[in-house]
Design a protein around this motif. Structure first.
Motif, PDB file in Angstrom:
ATOM      1  N   ARG A 519       0.832  -1.202   0.000  1.00 55.33           N
ATOM      2  CA  ARG A 519       0.000   0.000   0.000  1.00 55.33           C
ATOM      3  C   ARG A 519       0.868   1.254   0.000  1.00 55.33           C
ATOM      4  NH1 ARG A 519      -5.592   0.889   3.074  1.00 55.33           N
ATOM      5  NH2 ARG A 519      -5.936   3.056   2.507  1.00 55.33           N
ATOM      6  N   ASP A 522       2.139   1.897  -3.481  1.00 56.87           N
ATOM      7  CA  ASP A 522       1.082   2.405  -4.366  1.00 56.87           C
ATOM      8  C   ASP A 522       0.780   3.873  -4.074  1.00 56.87           C
ATOM      9  OD1 ASP A 522      -0.935   2.555  -6.227  1.00 56.87           O
ATOM     10  OD2 ASP A 522      -2.412   1.481  -5.015  1.00 56.87           O
ATOM     11  N   MET A 523       0.639   4.203  -2.771  1.00 55.92           N
ATOM     12  CA  MET A 523       0.278   5.571  -2.410  1.00 55.92           C
ATOM     13  C   MET A 523       1.402   6.557  -2.712  1.00 55.92           C
ATOM     14  SD  MET A 523      -2.813   5.378  -1.516  1.00 55.92           S
ATOM     15  CE  MET A 523      -3.130   6.986  -0.794  1.00 55.92           C
ATOM     16  N   LYS A 526       1.220   7.300  -6.375  1.00 59.30           N
ATOM     17  CA  LYS A 526       0.130   8.219  -6.709  1.00 59.30           C
ATOM     18  C   LYS A 526       0.473   9.661  -6.306  1.00 59.30           C
ATOM     19  CE  LYS A 526      -3.886   5.089  -6.561  1.00 59.30           C
ATOM     20  NZ  LYS A 526      -3.158   3.877  -6.904  1.00 59.30           N
ATOM     21  N   PHE A 554      -7.227  11.923  -0.998  1.00 61.09           N
ATOM     22  CA  PHE A 554      -6.149  11.013  -0.587  1.00 61.09           C
ATOM     23  C   PHE A 554      -6.385  10.494   0.832  1.00 61.09           C
ATOM     24  CE2 PHE A 554      -3.044  12.490  -3.942  1.00 61.09           C
ATOM     25  CZ  PHE A 554      -2.715  11.206  -4.390  1.00 61.09           C
ATOM     26  N   MET A 557      -8.846   7.855   0.963  1.00 58.92           N
ATOM     27  CA  MET A 557      -8.257   6.596   0.501  1.00 58.92           C
ATOM     28  C   MET A 557      -7.474   5.927   1.634  1.00 58.92           C
ATOM     29  SD  MET A 557      -6.986   7.835  -3.292  1.00 58.92           S
ATOM     30  CE  MET A 557      -6.226   6.288  -3.752  1.00 58.92           C
ATOM     31  N   TYR A 562      -7.572  -1.153   1.617  1.00 63.57           N
ATOM     32  CA  TYR A 562      -6.812  -1.111   0.366  1.00 63.57           C
ATOM     33  C   TYR A 562      -7.501  -1.932  -0.727  1.00 63.57           C
ATOM     34  CZ  TYR A 562      -2.789  -1.245  -2.784  1.00 63.57           C
ATOM     35  OH  TYR A 562      -1.967  -1.118  -3.860  1.00 63.57           O
ATOM     36  N   PHE A 567     -12.130   2.487  -1.779  1.00 63.83           N
ATOM     37  CA  PHE A 567     -10.798   2.937  -2.200  1.00 63.83           C
ATOM     38  C   PHE A 567     -10.788   3.248  -3.698  1.00 63.83           C
ATOM     39  CE2 PHE A 567      -6.489   2.283  -3.741  1.00 63.83           C
ATOM     40  CZ  PHE A 567      -5.696   2.894  -2.777  1.00 63.83           C
ATOM     41  N   LYS A 568     -11.368   2.345  -4.490  1.00 61.27           N
ATOM     42  CA  LYS A 568     -11.380   2.543  -5.942  1.00 61.27           C
ATOM     43  C   LYS A 568     -12.281   3.708  -6.335  1.00 61.27           C
ATOM     44  CE  LYS A 568     -10.330  -2.299  -6.927  1.00 61.27           C
ATOM     45  NZ  LYS A 568     -10.822  -3.585  -7.484  1.00 61.27           N
ATOM     46  N   TYR A 570     -12.740   6.496  -4.543  1.00 63.40           N
ATOM     47  CA  TYR A 570     -11.962   7.718  -4.299  1.00 63.40           C
ATOM     48  C   TYR A 570     -10.823   7.856  -5.301  1.00 63.40           C
ATOM     49  CZ  TYR A 570     -14.478   8.088   0.124  1.00 63.40           C
ATOM     50  OH  TYR A 570     -15.464   8.213   1.064  1.00 63.40           O
ATOM     51  N   GLU A 571     -10.280   6.730  -5.729  1.00 58.55           N
ATOM     52  CA  GLU A 571      -9.213   6.766  -6.732  1.00 58.55           C
ATOM     53  C   GLU A 571      -9.729   7.354  -8.038  1.00 58.55           C
ATOM     54  OE1 GLU A 571      -5.717   3.630  -8.078  1.00 58.55           O
ATOM     55  OE2 GLU A 571      -7.738   2.879  -7.703  1.00 58.55           O
ATOM     56  N   LEU A 574     -10.191  11.061  -7.619  1.00 57.75           N
ATOM     57  CA  LEU A 574      -8.903  11.756  -7.658  1.00 57.75           C
ATOM     58  C   LEU A 574      -8.481  12.027  -9.100  1.00 57.75           C
ATOM     59  CD1 LEU A 574      -6.330  12.763  -6.196  1.00 57.75           C
ATOM     60  CD2 LEU A 574      -5.440  10.434  -6.385  1.00 57.75           C
TER      61      LEU A 574
END
Length: 584
Positions: A519, A522-523, A526, A554, A557, A562, A567-568, A570-571, A574
């Motif tokens: 995680r 990944d973060m 991003k 963020f 998220m 995860y 999560f997806k 909010y992704e 973003l």
């Protein structure tokens, strides 16, 4: 047996005239009206032994009898150590009664009559040496190895090992024979001096493996390796205790040892009351089941505080010899250093900076050197990862204890009063803090192979962006919002994205309290994607609200499981927000 008479008393420094040989760090008992006070020899000059007493010396008079024991300050090792609260002399605090402990009251740390389910690991005819495993018992859910006593020198042949069954800790579970055929029964319990490192391993080049703590500002920005060393200096109220709790719960360690070596009483009480209530995410049980606490009591003089850190480290070395990953936390080593200063001054030794002993850096370095990653005689590995905390007066990170610890520890997690006041937790300063392990080629290879070939470059880029953001913030403060180009605002807010998303973490949120490396990778990717993008703004007024929206997404998220649906979601939001202003 050597005896002596008290000839001088300076608080808890007692000078004894002896009638025979004594050794450095030997234990003696001073008779005070029928009460025996434990003391340790810290200096020998001719027939005078300078001893530090671990109790109050009120009422002690010149001429009191002293009896020397012929051994150093030692701990009792065996099953039954976990889930216990000991003082610095390994007295079981739970067995003691009353608010104020009685002088001369010492309790057994281990119940030698308790029965344990023993499983043999060695067999008759095996050739073994100190630290080799003879059998195993279950201590809570930890596999506690019964080992060849560390004081045994050379090689021995196993004559017999008990069959699987229930035995008392004091019962012999194996019989060893030396080269001359002399037999030695071995029980589950042994003793070892605390100031002598336990060496039950072979020297090999050590691997460098990241020790995951779940704390992003450590794992991502300033990683510590398994068997590594670090320390956390910071002023009062900057979050040392909460950070320690987070490390205890989330770190990739088999068991935890906490040395409360003289910190303020209320924080020690917090450890005693909160640790038994903390849930262990590794086992689903209570964290205390794999934790041991070593704490100084209010009755113990300041100068007795050093005993607790050595006791804690020795217990850690014992469990490391079982092939376990041990996390040792000391709070706070400043009090230990103050104890060293107090005794040094009483013995009228040449003072160093701030009246600390001249050899303070050497004492701290030799202690930190006892941690580490080792290969055991049987090919298994074990480790002690040591993280100490330092409480410099007024938050002054230039004082001698902090400076001396810097020379020994490889990781420096500096807590900032400014970040704490602005509620940016963990309050680890991203600019002042560092991890020297990032410079080691072995760790660089590990990060490239296990996380990403670009990982180290991304981390260094994030550190650089934080520094540039701080510089931009200072310029904005001096010249005003409209006195600098929009680029300065962009630079500052990009660093704020890193700060809010990567550096800050909610230790009380079920999801955000711990962040696995997948995680974190990944973060960080991003966040750096945002920082590397160019944006179109007509004026500085548009920058602030836009990046606050980005940061808010963020953070949502971070609070979501995860790769969950939330999560997806909010992704995707973003991506939409970034496309509003990002220049293609």
């Amino acid at each position: 047996m050597t005896t002596g008479k008290v000839t001088g008393i300076i608080a808890n420094l007692v000078i004894v005239e002896v009638d025979g040989p004594v050794s450095q760090n030997e234990i003696c008992f001073i008779n005070l009206a029928g009460v025996k006070l434990m003391a340790e020899v810290i200096k020998v000059l001719g027939n005078k032994a300078y001893t530090q007493v671990f109790e109050s010396t009120r009422g002690l008079v010149v001429g009191a009898n002293v009896e020397f024991m012929g051994h150093m300050l030692e701990v009792t090792l065996g099953p039954g150590i976990l889930s216990r609260n000991f003082d610095g002399l390994q007295n079981d605090l739970d067995k003691m009664e009353g608010t104020f402990l009685k002088r001369g009251e010492y309790t057994a740390p281990i119940d030698i009559d308790k029965e344990w389910d023993f499983t043999p690991l060695a067999k008759s005819g095996d050739v073994v040496q100190a630290g080799d495993w003879l059998g195993e018992v279950k201590e809570n859910w930890i596999g506690h190895k019964i080992m060849v006593p560390f004081k045994f020198e050379g090689r021995y042949t196993v004559k017999s090992v008990n069959q699987a069954g229930t035995y008392k800790a004091s019962s012999a579970v194996a019989v060893l024979a030396d080269a001359d055929g002399k037999e030695f029964p071995v029980s589950m319990v042994q003793k070892w001096p605390v100031k002598v490192p336990i060496r039950a391993y072979v020297d090999k080049p050590r691997p460098f493996r990241l020790m995951e703590t779940g704390v992003r500002i450590i794992d991502t920005m300033n990683p510590i390796v398994e068997g590594g060393t670090g320390f956390v200096p910071g002023p009062f109220g900057s979050g040392k205790t909460v950070l320690q709790h987070a490390l205890s719960k989330q770190a990739d360690a088999d068991l935890i040892i906490v040395a409360a070596c003289g910190e303020r009483a209320n924080e020690v009480v917090e450890i005693f009351t909160e640790f038994p209530e903390l849930d262990d995410p590794r086992s689903g049980r209570k964290l205390m089941e794999r934790t041991t606490i070593i704490a100084n009591t209010s009755n113990m003089p300041v100068a007795a505080r050093e005993a607790s850190v050595y006791t804690a480290m020795t217990l850690g070395e014992y469990y490391r010899s079982m092939g376990l990953k041990v996390l040792l936390l000391a709070d706070s080593t400043s009090r230990w250093a103050q104890a060293l200063r107090e005794m040094s001054n009483r013995m009228e030794e040449l003072p160093g900076p701030d009246a600390f002993p001249m050899d303070l850096p050497a004492i701290i370095s030799s202690f930190y050197a006892r941690s580490g990653y080792v290969f055991l005689n049987n090919g298994n590995t074990g480790s002690i990862t040591f993280i100490g905390t330092v409480s410099p007066a007024g938050g002054n990170l230039k004082e001698p204890v902090t400076e001396s610890t810097k020379k020994a520890a490889r990781c420096f997690f500096a807590l900032s009063q400014q970040r704490a006041d602005s509620k940016r937790y963990p309050a680890v300063d991203p600019i002042d803090s560092y991890s020297k392990y990032l410079e080691y080629p072995e760790l660089q290879e590990y990060l490239a192979a296990n996380i990403s070939p670009e990982w180290l470059g991304n981390v260094l880029e994030a550190k650089n962006l934080l520094l540039r953001g701080k510089e931009a913030y200072e310029q904005i403060n001096i010249l005003g919002d409209d006195g600098v180009p929009v680029e300065y605002h962009l630079r500052y807010w990009k660093s704020e994205v890193i700060d809010f998303v990567i550096l800050q973490q909610d230790a009380f949120d079920k999801t955000d309290c711990s962040s696995p490396m997948a995680r974190q990778k990944d973060m960080l990717g991003k966040v750096l994607n945002v920082c590397r993008s160019d944006f179109d703004f007509d004026g500085f007024e548009e920058v602030n609200p836009y990046f606050k929206r980005v940061i808010n997404i963020f953070k949502q998220m971070n609070y979501s499981l995860y790769l969950s649906d939330d999560f997806k979601k909010y992704e995707a939001e973003l991506v939409e927000i970034l496309n509003e202003r990002r220049i293609a």
